[in-house]
Scaffold this motif. Sequence first.
Motif, PDB file in Angstrom:
ATOM      1  N   GLU A  76       0.868  -0.995   0.003  1.00 19.04           N
ATOM      2  CA  GLU A  76      -0.034   0.062   0.077  1.00 19.04           C
ATOM      3  C   GLU A  76       0.835   1.149  -0.162  1.00 19.04           C
ATOM      4  N   ILE A  77       0.545   2.008  -0.977  1.00 17.98           N
ATOM      5  CA  ILE A  77       1.677   3.312  -0.894  1.00 17.98           C
ATOM      6  C   ILE A  77       1.178   4.480  -0.071  1.00 17.98           C
ATOM      7  N   LEU A  78       2.132   4.827   0.766  1.00 16.33           N
ATOM      8  CA  LEU A  78       2.159   5.934   1.808  1.00 16.33           C
ATOM      9  C   LEU A  78       2.524   7.235   1.272  1.00 16.33           C
ATOM     10  N   GLY A  79       3.371   7.293   0.396  1.00 15.66           N
ATOM     11  CA  GLY A  79       3.911   8.426  -0.026  1.00 15.66           C
ATOM     12  C   GLY A  79       5.004   8.454  -1.301  1.00 15.66           C
ATOM     13  N   VAL A  80       4.940   9.542  -1.970  1.00 14.30           N
ATOM     14  CA  VAL A  80       5.594   9.331  -3.242  1.00 14.30           C
ATOM     15  C   VAL A  80       6.672  10.545  -3.308  1.00 14.30           C
TER      16      VAL A  80
END
Length: 134
Positions: A76-80
């Motif tokens: 699950e992506i939390l930040g980019v």
Amino acid sequence: MGMDLDEAHRFADEWAADWNSHDLDRITRHYAPHVIFTSPLAARIVEDSNGVIRGLDALRTYWAEGLRRNPQLHFEILGVYTGIDTIVIHFQHQTGQLSAEVLTFHNNKIITGTATHGPAEELYVKEQEEEEQR
């Protein structure tokens, strides 16, 4: 110069979907044939690698073993975050472990990748609870 933040978010969403599919062709399609990838997990899984995987074929072999060992794998992506020809994808594993990958691009292909890992969330929560009891 690289991706803007919107492009980086689109890439990260695609990257996570590829990993969550467990399809090695999808996962590896963004990597250059001469990619160099470093990971503390590779140091444990790939004998004599010292955590450095060189070339797409070796990377596919490493990730095939990683997927075999983790059939429930889900990111699950939390930040980019973006840099010069580089993006960082901050994400969470199905176990709660927090991680980030630093990916550097050349001609729209990843030429270097570095996996980094924080504590698993449940370990972090347990450590916090123990701290509070002291």
